[in-house]
Design an enzyme around this catalytic site. Sequence first.
Site, PDB file in Angstrom:
ATOM      1  N   ASP A  43      21.126  93.752  64.558  1.00 33.07           N
ATOM      2  CA  ASP A  43      20.914  94.532  65.694  1.00 33.07           C
ATOM      3  C   ASP A  43      19.639  94.717  65.694  1.00 33.07           C
ATOM      4  O   ASP A  43      18.901  94.931  64.818  1.00 33.07           O
ATOM      5  CB  ASP A  43      21.795  95.854  65.657  1.00 33.07           C
ATOM      6  CG  ASP A  43      21.737  96.837  66.935  1.00 33.07           C
ATOM      7  OD1 ASP A  43      22.560  96.651  67.528  1.00 33.07           O
ATOM      8  OD2 ASP A  43      20.670  97.693  66.673  1.00 33.07           O
ATOM      9  N   ILE A  44      18.957  94.721  67.037  1.00 29.74           N
ATOM     10  CA  ILE A  44      17.464  95.007  66.933  1.00 29.74           C
ATOM     11  C   ILE A  44      17.193  96.530  66.774  1.00 29.74           C
ATOM     12  O   ILE A  44      18.065  97.292  67.743  1.00 29.74           O
ATOM     13  CB  ILE A  44      16.832  94.522  68.373  1.00 29.74           C
ATOM     14  CG1 ILE A  44      17.074  92.929  68.569  1.00 29.74           C
ATOM     15  CG2 ILE A  44      15.445  94.950  68.444  1.00 29.74           C
ATOM     16  CD1 ILE A  44      16.893  92.414  69.950  1.00 29.74           C
TER      17      ILE A  44
ATOM     18  N   GLU B 250      21.954  94.565  72.273  1.00 26.22           N
ATOM     19  CA  GLU B 250      21.105  93.998  71.417  1.00 26.22           C
ATOM     20  C   GLU B 250      21.642  93.635  69.943  1.00 26.22           C
ATOM     21  O   GLU B 250      20.971  93.456  69.148  1.00 26.22           O
ATOM     22  CB  GLU B 250      19.878  95.083  71.355  1.00 26.22           C
ATOM     23  CG  GLU B 250      20.437  96.170  70.429  1.00 26.22           C
ATOM     24  CD  GLU B 250      20.660  97.257  71.309  1.00 26.22           C
ATOM     25  OE1 GLU B 250      20.384  98.477  71.137  1.00 26.22           O
ATOM     26  OE2 GLU B 250      21.314  96.906  72.469  1.00 26.22           O
TER      27      GLU B 250
END
Length: 302
Positions: free
Chosen positions: A179-180, A223
């Site tokens: 996950d960004i 994301e």
Amino acid sequence: MGKVNISDKSISMDTLIHTMSIFEKLYDVIRIVNPVKKQLLDLKLNKINELESSCYNLWKTGKVCSNCVSARAYSEKETFVKIEYNGKKVYMITAIPVEVDGAPVVLELLKDITKSGVIENIENKDSDTIRHAVNHMNELIVVDPLTQVFNKRFIYERLPADIINSILNNKPLSLIMADIDFFKKVNDIYGHVAGDEVLKVVASILSRSVRKDIDWAARYGGEEFIICLKNASEDTAVKVAEKIRKAIENTIINYEGASIKVTASFGVKTLFEENLNEEELIKEADKKLYKAKNTGRNKVVV
């Protein structure tokens, strides 16, 4: 031919045999498959029997189809269609989910469409060119258009088969959820188009970091991404995740004069001698990711 809704309720073996006899006049090949195990099935003595041959052997690629319509038909209980090429002929495949005496299977109806014009000037093209054209048409269905990695539909088609193969071969299967970090801030500061560029760059890093035609990366949503590593121990998965983490951290994304840097958090779950389905495996990896994000971010947690 449209949708064939013979899967609304369980049918008898006799009904299935009768249905297949009708379709024999319309199609060139008729098969019954278990899309989870990727196995062909046979009807003998009014029983469904597993054959040794895998359903994808017909296409002579040596690997599971990236766009398995039978897996989709099985999971979504709808009829789906795609085209495929075996080196000599192009087939249209109609995959129909059927529940036979309470057992869910998929009926595959294959029609030879080599001369239909679906591939223009097919007689002047070599096998590699034809296969590339077919794969391109089919993969558009399971590829995320923005990032060009696989999409969520692919995850739920492919992961069950990879879990089954892991169990049957007694080999570990590792799932990484990524996950960004603070992605909303990227969109707020630089705009959503810049955010899209960040997603594309991160996805490219993921794709380059896994073994081609063995492992795969997919966009789970927003994301979040999933990386599946076959025959990979927990230690191996952690090393891969750490390699990806460092690559993302050290990458500068240039967009319209701005230099954007992001980090990502990772959760790793390895399946080995453990009975988990695809949803449970994803949930376990997500728990590790949640811990990574709540203990400082930009780290790998197992």
